[in-house]
Design a protein around this motif. Structure first.
Motif, PDB file in Angstrom:
ATOM      1  N   ASN A   1       1.382 -10.172   5.607  1.00  0.00           N
ATOM      2  CA  ASN A   1       1.353  -9.750   5.082  1.00  0.00           C
ATOM      3  C   ASN A   1       1.301  -8.119   3.447  1.00  0.00           C
ATOM      4  O   ASN A   1       1.028  -8.172   2.416  1.00  0.00           O
ATOM      5  N   LEU A   2       0.926  -7.615   4.490  1.00  0.00           N
ATOM      6  CA  LEU A   2       0.829  -6.297   4.166  1.00  0.00           C
ATOM      7  C   LEU A   2       2.146  -5.317   4.506  1.00  0.00           C
ATOM      8  O   LEU A   2       3.568  -5.502   5.427  1.00  0.00           O
ATOM      9  N   THR A   3       2.653  -4.672   3.418  1.00  0.00           N
ATOM     10  CA  THR A   3       4.254  -3.942   3.170  1.00  0.00           C
ATOM     11  C   THR A   3       3.489  -2.302   2.559  1.00  0.00           C
ATOM     12  O   THR A   3       2.707  -2.089   1.902  1.00  0.00           O
ATOM     13  N   VAL A   4       3.952  -1.160   3.840  1.00  0.00           N
ATOM     14  CA  VAL A   4       4.237   0.133   3.250  1.00  0.00           C
ATOM     15  C   VAL A   4       4.815   0.431   2.740  1.00  0.00           C
ATOM     16  O   VAL A   4       5.804   0.971   3.365  1.00  0.00           O
ATOM     17  N   ALA A   5       4.140   0.719   1.870  1.00  0.00           N
ATOM     18  CA  ALA A   5       5.640   1.497   0.625  1.00  0.00           C
ATOM     19  C   ALA A   5       6.257   2.758   1.329  1.00  0.00           C
ATOM     20  O   ALA A   5       4.918   3.631   1.449  1.00  0.00           O
TER      21      ALA A   5
ATOM     22  N   ARG B   1      -3.002   4.565  10.494  1.00  0.00           N
ATOM     23  CA  ARG B   1      -4.520   4.659  10.392  1.00  0.00           C
ATOM     24  C   ARG B   1      -4.511   3.523   9.480  1.00  0.00           C
ATOM     25  O   ARG B   1      -5.714   2.670   9.857  1.00  0.00           O
ATOM     26  N   LEU B   2      -3.999   2.725   8.734  1.00  0.00           N
ATOM     27  CA  LEU B   2      -4.149   1.800   7.510  1.00  0.00           C
ATOM     28  C   LEU B   2      -4.466   0.649   8.438  1.00  0.00           C
ATOM     29  O   LEU B   2      -5.199  -0.322   8.419  1.00  0.00           O
ATOM     30  N   ARG B   3      -2.895   0.579   9.602  1.00  0.00           N
ATOM     31  CA  ARG B   3      -3.294  -0.730  10.124  1.00  0.00           C
ATOM     32  C   ARG B   3      -4.180  -0.991  11.400  1.00  0.00           C
ATOM     33  O   ARG B   3      -4.249  -1.966  11.771  1.00  0.00           O
ATOM     34  N   ARG B   4      -4.588   0.625  12.194  1.00  0.00           N
ATOM     35  CA  ARG B   4      -5.574   0.515  12.392  1.00  0.00           C
ATOM     36  C   ARG B   4      -7.036  -0.178  12.279  1.00  0.00           C
ATOM     37  O   ARG B   4      -7.545  -0.969  12.645  1.00  0.00           O
TER      38      ARG B   4
ATOM     39  N   LEU C   1       5.040   5.269  -4.541  1.00  0.00           N
ATOM     40  CA  LEU C   1       4.127   5.222  -5.265  1.00  0.00           C
ATOM     41  C   LEU C   1       4.722   3.697  -6.061  1.00  0.00           C
ATOM     42  O   LEU C   1       4.095   3.216  -6.268  1.00  0.00           O
ATOM     43  N   GLU C   2       5.589   4.627  -6.365  1.00  0.00           N
ATOM     44  CA  GLU C   2       7.012   3.435  -7.644  1.00  0.00           C
ATOM     45  C   GLU C   2       7.602   2.192  -6.877  1.00  0.00           C
ATOM     46  O   GLU C   2       7.010   1.504  -7.799  1.00  0.00           O
ATOM     47  N   THR C   3       7.510   2.421  -5.564  1.00  0.00           N
ATOM     48  CA  THR C   3       7.800   1.262  -5.446  1.00  0.00           C
ATOM     49  C   THR C   3       6.528   0.326  -5.254  1.00  0.00           C
ATOM     50  O   THR C   3       6.815  -0.977  -5.046  1.00  0.00           O
TER      51      THR C   3
ATOM     52  N   ALA D   1       0.788  -0.803  -0.143  1.00  0.00           N
ATOM     53  CA  ALA D   1      -0.043   0.243   0.105  1.00  0.00           C
ATOM     54  C   ALA D   1       1.370   1.183  -0.086  1.00  0.00           C
ATOM     55  O   ALA D   1       1.845   1.317   0.250  1.00  0.00           O
ATOM     56  N   TRP D   2       0.000   2.814  -0.434  1.00  0.00           N
ATOM     57  CA  TRP D   2       1.101   3.767  -0.902  1.00  0.00           C
ATOM     58  C   TRP D   2       0.045   4.837  -0.453  1.00  0.00           C
ATOM     59  O   TRP D   2      -1.448   4.600  -0.991  1.00  0.00           O
TER      60      TRP D   2
END
Length: 324
Positions: free
Chosen positions: A79-83, A54-57, A86-88, A44-45
């Motif tokens: 399995n969630l990665t926060v980049a 906020r996303l993880r909450r 955007l390009e990553t 996610a980005w």
């Protein structure tokens, strides 16, 4: 990375394992939770400085409901990665879901950036609630792989997604997106053509505008309006929808008898489809009405209550369908 022109998908819908979600607000975060629950690896980005927290909450809050519904093998919040960029986020994606704010300039610019950074043949879907893909894909180098994938809130719980392409979208991209969403556990409506607001929003908007008129004219309260749906037609719609509901209203003669008998009532002044002016008074009355209807319950409490109720309805409907 610059996308190469291609008219072929890079991977089959059933083989997708890596999904990118661009935008991590209520809708984007709901998509993240949904894809994680279905066993995908999600990157996610979001440009907001507090986006990851906020996303993880949001994901943590949604996980109990998703666990109760049943998680796919291997599904995990890990399995969630926060980049960081955007390009990553999109560079290794096999599908991209964009969920930016509903602003046409933002959508056009962001979709162009996503298009430029995403590998060739990867379908890019937008969560827009009202814009057509034709007006959003104007600045993209490879617009043929862009579609609308319009969800309903919360995307991790409500199964509907409406899929439609723009004038420059290739038919294969629409077919691919529809199949992917079905594989990913969504209930898909593939639209034949672009319609402002799509299908479900237009129907929902008609009820919403009539509700605003009734509140503005002192004809009904917020609580009465909501009860008229939850205790009335809303209990029938999950299984049949408005058209089949009226079909049954015609008895053995079905829709034909219903229209022949009740057709003249279509001329009756039962609805006002033009939106009333949203004055400060009407706005305040709607806000106070919703606060009264909430009865002191917080947003979080209402969300949890809604999720439990939707799960119960979905399970009850599935039980009826199994026995049919």
């Amino acid at each position: 990375m610059t996308s190469e022109t291609t008219d072929q998908p890079s991977v089959e819908p059933a083989d997708v394992r890596r999904v990118a979600c661009v935008g991590a607000g209520v809708i984007g975060g709901g998509w993240v939770a949904h894809f994680l629950a279905k066993g995908y690896e999600v990157t996610a980005w979001d440009p907001a400085p507090d986006a990851e927290a906020r996303l993880r909450r949001l994901v943590d809050a949604a996980w109990p409901a998703l666990t109760e519904l049943g998680l796919a093998p291997g599904a995990s919040v890990d399995n969630l990665t926060v980049a960081d960029t955007l390009e990553t986020a999109v560079r290794d994606a096999e599908f991209v879901q964009e969920s930016a704010p509903e602003d046409l300039d933002i959508k056009r610019d962001l979709l162009a950036r996503i298009d430029a950074a995403t590998p060739a043949g990867v379908v890019v879907s937008s969560s827009t609630s009202g814009y057509g893909m034709t007006e959003m894909q104007t600045e993209c180098a490879t617009p043929q792989r862009l579609v609308v994938g319009h969800p309903f809130n919360p995307p991790y719980l409500i199964p509907l997604v409406e899929v439609v392409g723009g004038e420059r979208t290739r038919p294969w991209a629409v077919r691919w997106a529809a199949e992917f969403f079905e594989v990913a556990g969504k209930s898909v409506i593939t639209m034949d053509r672009e319609v402002p607001g799509f299908i479900a929003n237009r129907l929902q908007e008609a009820i919403w505008r009539e509700a605003l008129h009734m509140v503005a004219n002192g004809e009904a309260t917020v609580e009465q309006i909501d009860a008229s749906i939850t205790e009335g037609p809303g209990l029938r719609w999950p299984l049949l929808g408005p058209c089949l509901t009226f079909h049954l209203a015609g008895g053995e003669g079905g829709m034909a008898h219903m229209l022949d008998h009740f057709g003249p009532s279509l001329k009756s002044p039962w609805t006002r489809l033009e939106a009333p002016e949203l004055t400060e008074e009407l706005r305040d009355r709607m806000v106070r009405g919703c606060e009264d209807a909430a009865g002191g319950r917080s947003i979080a409490e209402l969300v949890a209550e809604r999720d439990r109720a939707v799960i119960a309805v979905m399970r009850a409907i599935e039980e009826v369908r199994r026995k049919s």
